[in-house]
Design an enzyme around this catalytic site. Structure first.
Site, PDB file in Angstrom:
ATOM      1  N   HIS A 221      14.879  60.317  54.257  1.00 10.29           N
ATOM      2  CA  HIS A 221      15.108  59.958  52.863  1.00 10.29           C
ATOM      3  C   HIS A 221      13.829  60.017  52.020  1.00 10.29           C
ATOM      4  O   HIS A 221      12.739  59.801  52.528  1.00 10.29           O
ATOM      5  CB  HIS A 221      15.637  58.525  52.759  1.00 10.29           C
ATOM      6  CG  HIS A 221      16.895  58.291  53.509  1.00 10.29           C
ATOM      7  ND1 HIS A 221      17.195  57.085  54.078  1.00 10.29           N
ATOM      8  CD2 HIS A 221      17.953  59.096  53.786  1.00 10.29           C
ATOM      9  CE1 HIS A 221      18.375  57.144  54.662  1.00 10.29           C
ATOM     10  NE2 HIS A 221      18.851  58.355  54.512  1.00 10.29           N
TER      11      HIS A 221
ATOM     12  N   LYS B 168       5.851  53.368  51.291  1.00  9.68           N
ATOM     13  CA  LYS B 168       6.499  52.347  52.114  1.00  9.68           C
ATOM     14  C   LYS B 168       5.536  51.816  53.165  1.00  9.68           C
ATOM     15  O   LYS B 168       4.724  52.570  53.704  1.00  9.68           O
ATOM     16  CB  LYS B 168       7.717  52.934  52.835  1.00  9.68           C
ATOM     17  CG  LYS B 168       8.812  53.405  51.906  1.00  9.68           C
ATOM     18  CD  LYS B 168       9.955  54.038  52.687  1.00  9.68           C
ATOM     19  CE  LYS B 168      11.045  54.515  51.745  1.00  9.68           C
ATOM     20  NZ  LYS B 168      12.125  55.179  52.476  1.00  9.68           N
TER      21      LYS B 168
ATOM     22  N   TYR C 278      10.742  46.721  55.364  1.00  8.20           N
ATOM     23  CA  TYR C 278       9.759  47.576  54.710  1.00  8.20           C
ATOM     24  C   TYR C 278       9.611  47.236  53.243  1.00  8.20           C
ATOM     25  O   TYR C 278      10.542  46.822  52.580  1.00  8.20           O
ATOM     26  CB  TYR C 278      10.058  49.055  54.912  1.00  8.20           C
ATOM     27  CG  TYR C 278      11.420  49.540  54.466  1.00  8.20           C
ATOM     28  CD1 TYR C 278      11.563  50.230  53.267  1.00  8.20           C
ATOM     29  CD2 TYR C 278      12.538  49.343  55.254  1.00  8.20           C
ATOM     30  CE1 TYR C 278      12.791  50.703  52.862  1.00  8.20           C
ATOM     31  CE2 TYR C 278      13.774  49.821  54.862  1.00  8.20           C
ATOM     32  CZ  TYR C 278      13.890  50.486  53.662  1.00  8.20           C
ATOM     33  OH  TYR C 278      15.125  50.939  53.264  1.00  8.20           O
TER      34      TYR C 278
ATOM     35  N   ASP D 223      23.605  61.195  55.299  1.00 13.43           N
ATOM     36  CA  ASP D 223      22.555  61.749  56.167  1.00 13.43           C
ATOM     37  C   ASP D 223      23.042  62.980  56.918  1.00 13.43           C
ATOM     38  O   ASP D 223      22.274  63.893  57.210  1.00 13.43           O
ATOM     39  CB  ASP D 223      22.061  60.694  57.155  1.00 13.43           C
ATOM     40  CG  ASP D 223      21.231  59.614  56.488  1.00 13.43           C
ATOM     41  OD1 ASP D 223      20.872  59.768  55.300  1.00 13.43           O
ATOM     42  OD2 ASP D 223      20.940  58.605  57.156  1.00 13.43           O
TER      43      ASP D 223
END
Length: 187
Positions: free
Chosen positions: A61, A70, A130, A166
């Site tokens: 992603h 991140k 995260y 996905d």
């Protein structure tokens, strides 16, 4: 804390200093000043927490209009975590790095904005937390096909559990209009 560079500009592994005794352990999972001194001066605005079953792959992603850096860690279980350089014009375009993150090893992975990210759960269950430098925007979610043969990531699972989204992402090609341009990674 120890910072371990990877072959991708903007991707580093962080090995925090862990204090253990008969009570258990303690470590700082984030300290803005120390991370800035280590070259990660990111201003995080959102924390996320996911729980996934064994053999789940989430990713690959990225956000295009509002890219996110991140900082990831696993608080339960183990994952094979991957960052892919999707920046058009980058000398490492199409290359990836993978690292095992687990509750046991307490490693963290920092991924600069403009790279794709994904992970595969290798334990029975894994919980991943995260931090992101920009907010999630649903209509700005993009991705790269998890099994793209040009990237050739050796995922540690044959039959993954995937979301429909996905499953349907396109392979990485340099002419895709939804890829970020390369800039030296701003940490």
């Amino acid at each position: 804390m120890k910072i371990v560079a990877t072959e991708l500009d903007g991707v580093v592994v962080i090995e925090p200093r862990v204090f253990e005794d008969q009570r258990g352990f303690f470590f700082e999972s984030y300290h803005a000043e120390r991370y800035a001194e280590a070259g990660i001066p990111a201003a995080f605005v959102q924390d996320n927490h996911s729980c996934s079953a064994k053999s789940t792959i989430r990713g690959l992603h990225y956000q295009f209009r509002r890219p996110q850096a991140k900082l990831l860690r696993v608080i339960r279980g183990t994952v094979f975590d991957v960052a892919v350089d999707i920046r058009r014009g980058s000398p490492t375009f199409g290359r990836w790095v993978g690292v095992e993150l687990s509750a046991e090893n307490k490693r963290q992975l920092f991924i600069a904005a403009g790279l794709a990210h994904g992970f595969c759960v290798t334990s029975e269950v894994a919980e991943v937390e995260y931090k992101c430098t920009d907010f999630y925007v649903a209509d700005d979610q993009h991705g790269v096909l998890w099994r793209d043969p040009t990237i050739n990531i050796p995922w540690p699972v044959r039959e993954p559990i995937l979301s429909n989204r996905d499953r349907e992402y396109l392979p990485l090609t340099p002419d895709r209009a939804d890829l970020p341009l390369y800039e030296a990674a701003r940490r």
